[in-house]
Scaffold this motif. Sequence first.
Motif, PDB file in Angstrom:
ATOM      1  N   PRO A 567       0.830  -1.214   0.000  1.00  0.00           N
ATOM      2  CA  PRO A 567       0.000   0.000   0.000  1.00  0.00           C
ATOM      3  C   PRO A 567       0.859   1.256   0.000  1.00  0.00           C
ATOM      4  O   PRO A 567       0.842   2.065   0.931  1.00  0.00           O
ATOM      5  CB  PRO A 567      -0.812  -0.145   1.287  1.00  0.00           C
ATOM      6  N   GLY A 568       1.650   1.424  -1.040  1.00  0.00           N
ATOM      7  CA  GLY A 568       2.624   2.507  -1.089  1.00  0.00           C
ATOM      8  C   GLY A 568       2.011   3.889  -1.030  1.00  0.00           C
ATOM      9  O   GLY A 568       2.549   4.795  -0.384  1.00  0.00           O
ATOM     10  N   SER A 569       0.880   4.074  -1.728  1.00  0.00           N
ATOM     11  CA  SER A 569       0.240   5.399  -1.704  1.00  0.00           C
ATOM     12  C   SER A 569      -0.162   5.775  -0.290  1.00  0.00           C
ATOM     13  O   SER A 569       0.034   6.925   0.142  1.00  0.00           O
ATOM     14  CB  SER A 569      -0.993   5.395  -2.613  1.00  0.00           C
ATOM     15  N   ASN A 570      -0.744   4.824   0.432  1.00  0.00           N
ATOM     16  CA  ASN A 570      -1.157   5.103   1.809  1.00  0.00           C
ATOM     17  C   ASN A 570       0.051   5.345   2.707  1.00  0.00           C
ATOM     18  O   ASN A 570       0.015   6.205   3.596  1.00  0.00           O
ATOM     19  CB  ASN A 570      -1.994   3.939   2.338  1.00  0.00           C
ATOM     20  N   TRP A 571       1.135   4.610   2.484  1.00  0.00           N
ATOM     21  CA  TRP A 571       2.346   4.819   3.284  1.00  0.00           C
ATOM     22  C   TRP A 571       2.850   6.252   3.146  1.00  0.00           C
ATOM     23  O   TRP A 571       3.282   6.864   4.121  1.00  0.00           O
ATOM     24  CB  TRP A 571       3.438   3.856   2.835  1.00  0.00           C
ATOM     25  N   LEU A 572       2.817   6.775   1.920  1.00  0.00           N
ATOM     26  CA  LEU A 572       3.293   8.140   1.709  1.00  0.00           C
ATOM     27  C   LEU A 572       2.447   9.145   2.475  1.00  0.00           C
ATOM     28  O   LEU A 572       2.940  10.198   2.894  1.00  0.00           O
ATOM     29  CB  LEU A 572       3.287   8.475   0.216  1.00  0.00           C
ATOM     30  N   ARG A 573       1.166   8.811   2.662  1.00  0.00           N
ATOM     31  CA  ARG A 573       0.262   9.726   3.369  1.00  0.00           C
ATOM     32  C   ARG A 573       0.321   9.531   4.888  1.00  0.00           C
ATOM     33  O   ARG A 573      -0.189  10.372   5.631  1.00  0.00           O
ATOM     34  CB  ARG A 573      -1.170   9.511   2.887  1.00  0.00           C
ATOM     35  N   THR A 574       0.894   8.402   5.342  1.00  0.00           N
ATOM     36  CA  THR A 574       0.861   8.093   6.778  1.00  0.00           C
ATOM     37  C   THR A 574       2.268   7.844   7.320  1.00  0.00           C
ATOM     38  O   THR A 574       2.949   8.783   7.722  1.00  0.00           O
ATOM     39  CB  THR A 574      -0.055   6.882   7.029  1.00  0.00           C
ATOM     40  N   GLY A 575       2.710   6.581   7.314  1.00  0.00           N
ATOM     41  CA  GLY A 575       3.982   6.232   7.946  1.00  0.00           C
ATOM     42  C   GLY A 575       5.187   6.952   7.383  1.00  0.00           C
ATOM     43  O   GLY A 575       6.122   7.296   8.114  1.00  0.00           O
ATOM     44  N   LEU A 576       5.188   7.196   6.063  1.00  0.00           N
ATOM     45  CA  LEU A 576       6.327   7.866   5.430  1.00  0.00           C
ATOM     46  C   LEU A 576       6.129   9.376   5.320  1.00  0.00           C
ATOM     47  O   LEU A 576       7.008  10.069   4.799  1.00  0.00           O
ATOM     48  CB  LEU A 576       6.590   7.273   4.037  1.00  0.00           C
ATOM     49  N   ARG A 577       5.016   9.883   5.812  1.00  0.00           N
ATOM     50  CA  ARG A 577       4.716  11.310   5.667  1.00  0.00           C
ATOM     51  C   ARG A 577       5.816  12.202   6.263  1.00  0.00           C
ATOM     52  O   ARG A 577       6.182  13.231   5.650  1.00  0.00           O
ATOM     53  CB  ARG A 577       3.367  11.621   6.324  1.00  0.00           C
ATOM     54  N   PRO A 578       6.383  11.871   7.440  1.00  0.00           N
ATOM     55  CA  PRO A 578       7.462  12.737   7.951  1.00  0.00           C
ATOM     56  C   PRO A 578       8.643  12.851   7.002  1.00  0.00           C
ATOM     57  O   PRO A 578       9.256  13.921   6.882  1.00  0.00           O
ATOM     58  CB  PRO A 578       7.858  12.062   9.269  1.00  0.00           C
ATOM     59  N   LEU A 579       8.977  11.757   6.295  1.00  0.00           N
ATOM     60  CA  LEU A 579      10.085  11.803   5.340  1.00  0.00           C
ATOM     61  C   LEU A 579       9.706  12.623   4.112  1.00  0.00           C
ATOM     62  O   LEU A 579      10.534  13.367   3.566  1.00  0.00           O
ATOM     63  CB  LEU A 579      10.481  10.385   4.928  1.00  0.00           C
ATOM     64  N   VAL A 580       8.458  12.478   3.656  1.00  0.00           N
ATOM     65  CA  VAL A 580       7.993  13.277   2.520  1.00  0.00           C
ATOM     66  C   VAL A 580       8.064  14.766   2.862  1.00  0.00           C
ATOM     67  O   VAL A 580       8.567  15.579   2.079  1.00  0.00           O
ATOM     68  CB  VAL A 580       6.554  12.874   2.128  1.00  0.00           C
TER      69      VAL A 580
END
Length: 652
Positions: A567-580
């Motif tokens: 679920p890469g799109s969701n990761w970018l919006r949640t778990g990976l959001r601080p890195l984004v």
Amino acid sequence: MCGIYGHYSRCGTGDRLLVEQMANVLAHRGPDGYGTYHKGPLAFGAGRLAIIDLNAGVQPIFSEDRRIAVVYNGEIYNYRDLRAELERNGHHFATQTDTEVIVHGYEQWGDAVIERLRGMFALCIWDEPRERLLLARDRTGEKPLYYTWIGDEFLFASELKALLVHPKLTRAVNRTAFLSYLTLGYVAPPHTMFEGVNKLPPAHKLIVDRSTAHSERYWTLTVDTYQAAASYQDTVCQVRDLLEQSVEMRLMSDVPLGVFLSGGCDSSAVAALVARASGKTVQSFTVGFDMEPGSKGDSKFNVDMHYAREVSDFLHTEHHEIRVRGDEILSGLFPHLIYALDEPVAQHAIVQTVHVSALARLTGVPVLLGGDGGDELFAGYPHYRTDRILERYLRIPALLRRGFLTPLLERLPSTRFDAARKLAQKSRDTNPTQRYLHWMRTIDPMLVPHLLGDPALAEQSFDTVNDIVSPLLRQPHTPHFADRIAYTSLNLWLAEDSNMRVDKMSMAMSIEARSPFQDHRLAELAFSIPLNYKLRNGDFKTVLKEAIRDLVPSSVLTRPKWGFMPPGSNWLRTGLRPLVDQYLSPDYVAAVGLFQPETVSRLVESHMNGGYELWPIWSMLTFHLWHALYLDRSLTLEHKLSPDDLRPMVVN
């Protein structure tokens, strides 16, 4: 299995202290010890992950007179046959390792020993009397090999990060590699993302001595589907025989081994053949995502996990699962994975691969067989079938097709006739590279120039990729473009995307990954098979499915194709959001200076509001994390990633 590294000086002596530093950097590839050798212009060595002859010493391994030495990473699956032949010719062996076969093979056959090796490898043979190095990489690129020149000094290693210990190596972006990465999602050889650092292409050898350095291809996969083929049923039998042989050869091990099990036909067939050949209960490993059972996310993203359970029950394997968490743990883990890759690869499946590798290591199984390569050999993706339909559409006379049918189909409502509309749009592209990129791109080539801040770089983007892809597309002797896609993908995507992912993520967890479908003899057979044996009766991979029909549940043969998609799109919006937020911020984008800050911000905002800009954002985030780790070094890792870091996600 191990990591290799070395330093050769044309005008001085090999730097043993430098090589010791390289050994420390690659300790994860050789957790069972390492050895080095230093004499004259060369210092080199290897770390050891003990798989065969556990009591043997570490590399380098020498000839009887110590005039020839080798360091090597991989497995030679036909080493027993080669050893028997060499012993008949008077050679005497001191160990039971496959490594020693390379030394004596070089004494017997010279450089041609490379062509006799059946397996995966990156190696360096030192011929002391001639002061000559012979380096080689296996045919499909399962094992990586990097090298660089710094003046008269030559360095090589299994991972690029080991070369960076040299204080004079310049850290700068290779702009050609950067353009390759944006469109394809990986850097095509011989380039790497570091200016001045190369990687040896698959099926190539590199010769270095006091006065020369040159590389050449030692194996070429021939594609000629015009030749008379065996009958369909005979071909099915040939595929089955070679696949059985390939799996059985890869069972050589003095430590426990298991299988990556995704529930697809490739990994399921490998698991079944391992069980038959070994006569033992197979240890199987799979990865899923931490989602509520029965939820929409579970039914969408845990498809592989559910099929893997079914296959495990069918084969009576001892099954193990691990689930990826998408919360803040992911943002702490992700930079470690980018560091492990050495250079950016826009492949979110690295997350699953490192998790399942950690699971195997925690279970005490350091060798895993998988199904990588089967899709390239047997046309296993829907785009092969779709391109075949496009091929038939292009046979319609151009005047009728372009003047009437294509405009008509393009005007059809997208909701009900999406496939027909897209087919018509694709038919307008006559450039072979553009056609290939319809199926095998990461970012749309039309978008790439808009992402770039440098107009001159933007102008080069398509031509750079065309120079990489076009020569490969021309090589197969076939009437079918789908064969050209498969051949080009085998040489590029499989080697530099899929194999890089598997090698770097598995070795980060000190796991050896083996791929029976990448046996070069099986590949030679597969690329001689007519396309209509692979794409048959509206299905794909047909000849392979028929060859393994008795091995796996029928549901595996009829299940829809499902990529290794998280679920890469969701990761970018949640778990990976601080890195984004940090590494795709306008300030950081401007500081790196390669992307257009306004365009990046617009894409990020759209995605966070529910749009689908997964691949551009993933690619740019990966690149900027790599830049922060390796170039501007604004990001440092507090510790080295280990399997214990992923232990909390183990399900059983």
